[in-house]
Design a protein around this motif. Sequence first.
Motif, PDB file in Angstrom:
ATOM      1  N   ALA A   1       7.094   5.716   1.417  1.00 58.51           N
ATOM      2  CA  ALA A   1       6.562   5.194   2.672  1.00 58.51           C
ATOM      3  C   ALA A   1       5.558   4.073   2.424  1.00 58.51           C
ATOM      4  CB  ALA A   1       5.911   6.321   3.474  1.00 58.51           C
ATOM      5  N   VAL A   2       4.734   4.213   1.389  1.00 60.14           N
ATOM      6  CA  VAL A   2       3.776   3.150   1.056  1.00 60.14           C
ATOM      7  C   VAL A   2       4.516   1.865   0.712  1.00 60.14           C
ATOM      8  CG1 VAL A   2       2.049   2.432  -0.636  1.00 60.14           C
ATOM      9  CG2 VAL A   2       1.963   4.731   0.330  1.00 60.14           C
TER      10      VAL A   2
ATOM     11  N   VAL B   1      -2.421   7.047   6.815  1.00 61.46           N
ATOM     12  CA  VAL B   1      -2.053   8.460   6.886  1.00 61.46           C
ATOM     13  C   VAL B   1      -2.435   9.178   5.593  1.00 61.46           C
ATOM     14  CG1 VAL B   1      -0.096  10.062   6.990  1.00 61.46           C
ATOM     15  CG2 VAL B   1      -0.208   8.113   8.559  1.00 61.46           C
ATOM     16  N   ILE B   2      -2.113   8.574   4.468  1.00 63.55           N
ATOM     17  CA  ILE B   2      -2.389   9.204   3.178  1.00 63.55           C
ATOM     18  C   ILE B   2      -3.891   9.259   2.910  1.00 63.55           C
ATOM     19  CG2 ILE B   2      -2.058   8.982   0.686  1.00 63.55           C
ATOM     20  CD1 ILE B   2       0.684   7.742   1.301  1.00 63.55           C
ATOM     21  N   VAL B   3      -4.612   8.205   3.264  1.00 60.95           N
ATOM     22  CA  VAL B   3      -6.062   8.189   3.043  1.00 60.95           C
ATOM     23  C   VAL B   3      -6.747   9.284   3.864  1.00 60.95           C
ATOM     24  CG1 VAL B   3      -8.171   6.848   3.421  1.00 60.95           C
ATOM     25  CG2 VAL B   3      -6.172   5.769   2.373  1.00 60.95           C
TER      26      VAL B   3
ATOM     27  N   ALA C   1      -0.332   5.610  14.827  1.00 59.81           N
ATOM     28  CA  ALA C   1       0.437   4.473  14.331  1.00 59.81           C
ATOM     29  C   ALA C   1       1.750   4.315  15.096  1.00 59.81           C
ATOM     30  CB  ALA C   1       0.715   4.650  12.841  1.00 59.81           C
ATOM     31  N   ILE C   2       2.388   5.419  15.428  1.00 61.64           N
ATOM     32  CA  ILE C   2       3.657   5.362  16.166  1.00 61.64           C
ATOM     33  C   ILE C   2       3.437   4.827  17.570  1.00 61.64           C
ATOM     34  CG2 ILE C   2       5.524   6.756  17.139  1.00 61.64           C
ATOM     35  CD1 ILE C   2       5.082   8.676  14.723  1.00 61.64           C
TER      36      ILE C   2
ATOM     37  N   PRO D   1       3.787   0.095   4.558  1.00 63.24           N
ATOM     38  CA  PRO D   1       2.436   0.322   4.037  1.00 63.24           C
ATOM     39  C   PRO D   1       1.352   0.374   5.100  1.00 63.24           C
ATOM     40  CG  PRO D   1       3.210  -1.907   3.552  1.00 63.24           C
ATOM     41  CD  PRO D   1       4.388  -1.138   4.052  1.00 63.24           C
ATOM     42  N   LEU D   2       1.454  -0.453   6.142  1.00 63.33           N
ATOM     43  CA  LEU D   2       0.407  -0.478   7.156  1.00 63.33           C
ATOM     44  C   LEU D   2       0.331   0.829   7.938  1.00 63.33           C
ATOM     45  CD1 LEU D   2       0.724  -4.119   8.561  1.00 63.33           C
ATOM     46  CD2 LEU D   2      -0.870  -3.219   6.847  1.00 63.33           C
ATOM     47  N   MET D   3       1.437   1.551   8.021  1.00 62.73           N
ATOM     48  CA  MET D   3       1.446   2.838   8.693  1.00 62.73           C
ATOM     49  C   MET D   3       1.159   3.981   7.729  1.00 62.73           C
ATOM     50  SD  MET D   3       4.800   2.301  11.146  1.00 62.73           S
ATOM     51  CE  MET D   3       4.446   3.647  12.270  1.00 62.73           C
TER      52      MET D   3
END
Length: 421
Positions: A142-143, A153-155, A179-180, A147-149
């Motif tokens: 996904a990154v 999320v991961i952070v 984000a969605i 990446p912008l989404m």
Amino acid sequence: MERSLLKPVVAGMVTAVVGFASSFTVVLAGLRAVGADSRQAASGLLALCVAVGVTTIVLSVRHRLPVTAAWSTPGAALLLSTGPVDGGYAAAIGAFLVCGLAIMATGMFPALGRLVARIPQPVAAAMLAGILLKLCLAPVAAVSQVPLMAIPVIVIWALLHRFARMWAVPGALAAAVVAIVVTAPSLTFDALPVVAPAVPAFTGSAMIGIALPLFLVTMASQNVPGMAVLSGYGYRPPFGEILLTTGAGTAAGAFLGGHAINLAAISAALAAGPDAHEDPARRWIASLTSGISMIVLGLAAGLATALVLLAPPVLIEAVAGLALLGALAASIAAAFRAGAERGGVDTAGVATAGVEKARVERAGVERSGVESAAFTFVVTASGVSFFGVGSAFWGLLAGGAFHLLMNYKDSFRSTRVTESA
């Protein structure tokens, strides 16, 4: 509300919210993978919520114990890794039904439970790890793709995992929802609960590729650990009745798309632990509240499905992968623990030939157990499919066969000793 009741009620609501938010994306992705359309996936999620809620309420009230049910998250991951089978979605429904009947049969006939327990623990754990691996790689993909989404999320997941672990996955999900919504042109969904009954079909590939692995991962990674959690808090609920009830719930929910429900494992601690209530005799109120809350959350299945459909698939898989990282780590550790824990050299100073021979034989058995686990893991993780049957079955078959090959003399000797006793 009395102060003494407020604490277990809140704990029960938190249990339901965390359980739902942590893995509903895995459920929806798994159902879509085996051929469900958007309405059928929403119906399956609703069926699971209702089955989990009703089962939890019945068991909690009947036994006055904090018995909490949940859907099989590893089972949903299995569906995602398996994909379509011969016969399509109807065949998957048939496999869900057979899995429920198998769980009921295990509750009725303890000999079946003992047969399942004979599967080497490293092999079962390695099969689950192989199922989870591809999904847990999704955050990395996904990154690369969105990446912008994906990065926010991961952070957020990482920060919450450090400072408020229970809310890590719900927080990551909330970030994904933001984000969605920001990037989506519009959001339409069914305000009313979606119910989409399906007629089951029965095919050999679905029985072998879905029903059998689904039954095994549900028993090994959910029901057995769930009982261990309850036992750790001093509760002794009737395991046979729990299996009968959750199996019946699975079979009933299958007709609406639910894949499997079981005894909760991780989330069970939220309702059974001291945070739910100081008095162990009153913690069943927490599980009762959890069951009611889960049914209410099921009414939002249509909205949840609409959000998932708007998102890039890799983002949804990333959230699911984050939710399952802990399960992957635990499965890998369980699969390869035996040799590391018991493979050390005997330094007691007894240099007899018999002791040395026993040590060498034991080390060989432990090494073969690790090798069997590795064999199971790589075959399952490969994603290969033969004759329409997914890799989970072939991994279990390959690892089990290798384990028997490497230990057939010990198994034969053990059988002879048991018979002579």
